[in-house]
Design a protein around this motif. Structure first.
Motif, PDB file in Angstrom:
ATOM      1  N   VAL A  14       0.929  -1.173   0.055  1.00 23.67           N
ATOM      2  CA  VAL A  14      -0.013  -0.122   0.067  1.00 23.67           C
ATOM      3  C   VAL A  14       1.025   1.030  -0.267  1.00 23.67           C
ATOM      4  O   VAL A  14       1.952   1.323   0.730  1.00 23.67           O
ATOM      5  N   ILE A  15       0.374   2.149  -0.761  1.00 24.92           N
ATOM      6  CA  ILE A  15       0.997   3.591  -0.813  1.00 24.92           C
ATOM      7  C   ILE A  15       0.205   4.728  -0.500  1.00 24.92           C
ATOM      8  O   ILE A  15      -1.045   4.681  -0.762  1.00 24.92           O
ATOM      9  N   ARG A  16       0.876   5.662   0.124  1.00 26.60           N
ATOM     10  CA  ARG A  16       0.125   6.806   0.567  1.00 26.60           C
ATOM     11  C   ARG A  16       0.612   7.710  -0.218  1.00 26.60           C
ATOM     12  O   ARG A  16       1.788   8.200  -0.095  1.00 26.60           O
ATOM     13  N   VAL A  17      -0.608   8.546  -0.940  1.00 27.85           N
ATOM     14  CA  VAL A  17      -0.242   9.611  -1.673  1.00 27.85           C
ATOM     15  C   VAL A  17      -0.129  10.946  -1.000  1.00 27.85           C
ATOM     16  O   VAL A  17      -0.518  11.299   0.030  1.00 27.85           O
ATOM     17  N   ASN A  18       1.310  11.524  -1.393  1.00 27.90           N
ATOM     18  CA  ASN A  18       1.651  13.040  -0.741  1.00 27.90           C
ATOM     19  C   ASN A  18       0.724  13.892  -1.402  1.00 27.90           C
ATOM     20  O   ASN A  18       1.117  14.553  -2.208  1.00 27.90           O
ATOM     21  N   SER A  19      -0.234  14.273  -0.560  1.00 26.11           N
ATOM     22  CA  SER A  19      -1.267  15.539  -0.901  1.00 26.11           C
ATOM     23  C   SER A  19      -0.443  16.772  -1.212  1.00 26.11           C
ATOM     24  O   SER A  19      -0.941  17.671  -1.737  1.00 26.11           O
ATOM     25  N   LEU A  20       0.615  16.884  -0.615  1.00 25.65           N
ATOM     26  CA  LEU A  20       1.387  18.415  -0.807  1.00 25.65           C
ATOM     27  C   LEU A  20       1.899  18.484  -2.055  1.00 25.65           C
ATOM     28  O   LEU A  20       2.081  19.522  -2.703  1.00 25.65           O
ATOM     29  N   LEU A  21       2.375  17.164  -2.648  1.00 24.05           N
ATOM     30  CA  LEU A  21       3.052  17.292  -4.077  1.00 24.05           C
ATOM     31  C   LEU A  21       2.405  16.836  -4.922  1.00 24.05           C
ATOM     32  O   LEU A  21       2.962  17.010  -6.307  1.00 24.05           O
ATOM     33  N   THR A  22       1.278  16.069  -5.041  1.00 21.07           N
ATOM     34  CA  THR A  22       0.554  15.394  -6.249  1.00 21.07           C
ATOM     35  C   THR A  22      -0.918  15.143  -5.615  1.00 21.07           C
ATOM     36  O   THR A  22      -1.344  15.332  -4.719  1.00 21.07           O
ATOM     37  N   ARG A  23      -1.439  14.851  -6.826  1.00 24.26           N
ATOM     38  CA  ARG A  23      -2.836  14.219  -6.647  1.00 24.26           C
ATOM     39  C   ARG A  23      -3.275  12.848  -6.856  1.00 24.26           C
ATOM     40  O   ARG A  23      -2.424  12.170  -7.706  1.00 24.26           O
ATOM     41  N   ARG A  24      -4.299  12.040  -6.288  1.00 27.48           N
ATOM     42  CA  ARG A  24      -4.196  10.991  -6.276  1.00 27.48           C
ATOM     43  C   ARG A  24      -4.159  10.264  -7.892  1.00 27.48           C
ATOM     44  O   ARG A  24      -3.604   9.200  -8.256  1.00 27.48           O
ATOM     45  N   LYS A  25      -5.111  11.122  -8.489  1.00 31.18           N
ATOM     46  CA  LYS A  25      -5.478  10.478  -9.937  1.00 31.18           C
ATOM     47  C   LYS A  25      -4.217  10.691 -10.814  1.00 31.18           C
ATOM     48  O   LYS A  25      -3.823   9.742 -11.713  1.00 31.18           O
ATOM     49  N   ASP A  26      -3.318  11.613 -10.632  1.00 29.40           N
ATOM     50  CA  ASP A  26      -2.055  12.083 -11.525  1.00 29.40           C
ATOM     51  C   ASP A  26      -1.306  10.771 -11.015  1.00 29.40           C
ATOM     52  O   ASP A  26      -0.460  10.307 -11.802  1.00 29.40           O
ATOM     53  N   LEU A  73      11.012   9.053  -5.323  1.00 31.08           N
ATOM     54  CA  LEU A  73      12.125   9.814  -5.370  1.00 31.08           C
ATOM     55  C   LEU A  73      11.868  11.147  -5.066  1.00 31.08           C
ATOM     56  O   LEU A  73      12.359  11.888  -4.533  1.00 31.08           O
ATOM     57  N   ALA A  74      10.836  11.779  -5.989  1.00 31.10           N
ATOM     58  CA  ALA A  74      10.293  12.995  -5.808  1.00 31.10           C
ATOM     59  C   ALA A  74       9.326  13.174  -4.818  1.00 31.10           C
ATOM     60  O   ALA A  74       8.994  14.339  -4.640  1.00 31.10           O
ATOM     61  N   GLY A  75       9.005  12.253  -3.741  1.00 29.76           N
ATOM     62  CA  GLY A  75       8.275  12.307  -2.666  1.00 29.76           C
ATOM     63  C   GLY A  75       6.727  12.346  -2.852  1.00 29.76           C
ATOM     64  O   GLY A  75       5.971  13.010  -2.179  1.00 29.76           O
ATOM     65  N   HIS A  76       6.349  11.751  -4.076  1.00 23.42           N
ATOM     66  CA  HIS A  76       5.071  11.798  -4.248  1.00 23.42           C
ATOM     67  C   HIS A  76       4.143  10.866  -3.340  1.00 23.42           C
ATOM     68  O   HIS A  76       2.927  10.766  -3.495  1.00 23.42           O
ATOM     69  N   TYR A  77       4.933   9.868  -3.026  1.00 23.59           N
ATOM     70  CA  TYR A  77       4.387   8.692  -2.117  1.00 23.59           C
ATOM     71  C   TYR A  77       5.243   8.252  -1.094  1.00 23.59           C
ATOM     72  O   TYR A  77       6.292   8.278  -1.417  1.00 23.59           O
ATOM     73  N   MET A  78       4.626   7.474  -0.101  1.00 15.26           N
ATOM     74  CA  MET A  78       5.194   6.719   0.816  1.00 15.26           C
ATOM     75  C   MET A  78       4.583   5.310   0.799  1.00 15.26           C
ATOM     76  O   MET A  78       3.372   5.115   1.124  1.00 15.26           O
ATOM     77  N   ILE A  79       5.460   4.302   0.793  1.00 17.20           N
ATOM     78  CA  ILE A  79       5.125   3.040   0.914  1.00 17.20           C
ATOM     79  C   ILE A  79       4.979   2.706   2.386  1.00 17.20           C
ATOM     80  O   ILE A  79       5.527   2.820   3.378  1.00 17.20           O
ATOM     81  N   ALA A 110       1.424  16.450   5.817  1.00 16.60           N
ATOM     82  CA  ALA A 110       0.647  16.520   4.760  1.00 16.60           C
ATOM     83  C   ALA A 110      -0.710  17.098   5.100  1.00 16.60           C
ATOM     84  O   ALA A 110      -1.276  18.140   4.533  1.00 16.60           O
ATOM     85  N   LEU A 111      -1.124  16.607   6.290  1.00 12.39           N
ATOM     86  CA  LEU A 111      -2.581  16.921   6.629  1.00 12.39           C
ATOM     87  C   LEU A 111      -2.609  18.269   7.481  1.00 12.39           C
ATOM     88  O   LEU A 111      -3.538  19.341   7.381  1.00 12.39           O
ATOM     89  N   LEU A 112      -1.525  18.673   7.845  1.00  5.83           N
ATOM     90  CA  LEU A 112      -1.062  20.101   8.536  1.00  5.83           C
ATOM     91  C   LEU A 112      -1.044  21.235   7.337  1.00  5.83           C
ATOM     92  O   LEU A 112      -1.020  22.210   7.461  1.00  5.83           O
ATOM     93  N   ASN A 113      -0.744  20.593   6.229  1.00  9.24           N
ATOM     94  CA  ASN A 113      -0.424  21.422   5.058  1.00  9.24           C
ATOM     95  C   ASN A 113       0.771  22.612   5.172  1.00  9.24           C
ATOM     96  O   ASN A 113       0.500  23.280   4.737  1.00  9.24           O
ATOM     97  N   ASN A 114       1.803  21.820   5.882  1.00  8.74           N
ATOM     98  CA  ASN A 114       2.947  22.559   6.176  1.00  8.74           C
ATOM     99  C   ASN A 114       2.636  23.861   6.981  1.00  8.74           C
ATOM    100  O   ASN A 114       3.310  24.985   6.892  1.00  8.74           O
TER     101      ASN A 114
END
Length: 308
Positions: free
Chosen positions: A37-49, A87-93, A129-133
């Motif tokens: 399972v990977i978690r999408v990093n909402s700070l840097l990308t959108r799930r559909k992308d 590597l670009a930080g778009h997701y975390m395993i 990501a939830l704190l939105n920085n």
């Protein structure tokens, strides 16, 4: 016989927890790998992308029904920890279960939050990501060796509001906080699929020592909260002593600690009594995840409110 691969102590614990049939299912599930399972990093990308990018790399993807920030990777022809997107930080395993701790913290922008046992950073980067920085995220871990992976994940995933610290959690003090996450060190009885050494390495003495530390940590975590704040206590253990037993100890020690409903409640209810022991009735609001039932690593989590 799978039972023969466990030491007597651990097997006796599981026999108390499960019926004969269920024990068989549990031990079999401990031999199987979970879906990635990977978690999408909402700070840097959108799930559909991200789904589109992974599909282009021949990764077969699916959904988790209880969160829209996760992607299940059923099959991949490329190493998921080495794609350009990773590597670009778009997701975390990240294990699906570990997302539940953070989703239940009720994070709002501009809060002060601490992840007391943060390495390698899956939950911390989720909080960021939830704190939105905005606000402040204290990502703490006692292990010097594990701090480097925490640092690199926080940097990779574009978290800019984190202060990374290397303290014994019992000595950690940054004033009162809005939210505290305590994913406590534990026996690891929920992650035997990842670490088979757990089968034979745990003893009664180990468990006693671990529970003693967990009790100290949960009191410390609760005392760090502002009135009106929330904490989540979680472990990757299925043992009663490390879960309901520890939370019950907090409720007895701190009368203003209240278990509240989870906003994302996946799993079986926590125990309110077990064999000859009775626990606080509100522990039915906690949740237990079992490998053979939920196809996730074993896990326990509970949300606690600090009243005035």
């Amino acid at each position: 016989m799978l039972e023969e691969t466990y030491n007597e102590f651990l097997l006796s614990k599981f026999k108390q927890l499960f019926s004969k049939e269920e024990l068989k299912s549990f031990l079999e599930a401990n031999e199987m790998q979970r879906p990635t399972v990977i978690r999408v990093n909402s700070l840097l990308t959108r799930r559909k992308d991200l789904v589109y990018a992974l599909n282009q790399r021949k990764v077969e993807t699916g959904n988790l029904e209880w969160t829209d920030t996760a992607i299940v990777a059923f099959k991949s022809e490329v190493p998921l920890g080495a794609t350009p997107e990773y590597l670009a930080g778009h997701y975390m395993i990240q294990g699906a279960n570990s997302m539940l701790s953070v989703l239940n913290l009720d994070i709002k922008e501009n809060q002060k939050v601490v992840d007391l046992c943060a390495a390698p950073g899956g939950k911390s980067t989720h909080i960021g990501a939830l704190l939105n920085n905005t606000g402040v995220l204290y990502a703490n871990d006692v292990s010097k060796e594990r701090i480097s992976s925490l640092k690199s994940n926080i940097a990779r995933m574009g978290i800019q509001n984190a202060i990374i610290t290397n303290y014994d959690a019992l000595l950690f003090d940054v004033g009162k906080l809005d939210r505290v996450l305590l994913d406590a060190p534990c026996s690891g009885t929920g992650v035997i699929a990842k670490d088979s050494s757990v089968k034979t390495s745990k003893t009664f003495e180990d468990l006693k020592k671990t529970v003693k530390l967990q009790r100290k940590l949960i009191i410390k975590a609760f005392d760090m909260l502002k009135s009106g704040g929330y904490m989540v206590y979680s472990t990757c253990s299925v043992l009663i002593e490390e879960n309901e037993g520890v939370v019950d100890f907090l409720l007895t020690s701190r009368k203003n600690a209240k278990i509240v409903d989870l906003s994302v409640a996946v799993g079986k209810e926590g125990f309110t009594h077990f064999r000859s022991e009775n626990f606080n009735g509100s522990l039915n609001k906690a949740r237990r995840i079992y490998p053979h039932v939920h196809n996730m690593d074993g896990f326990f989590y509970v949300k606690i409110f600090k009243a005035e």
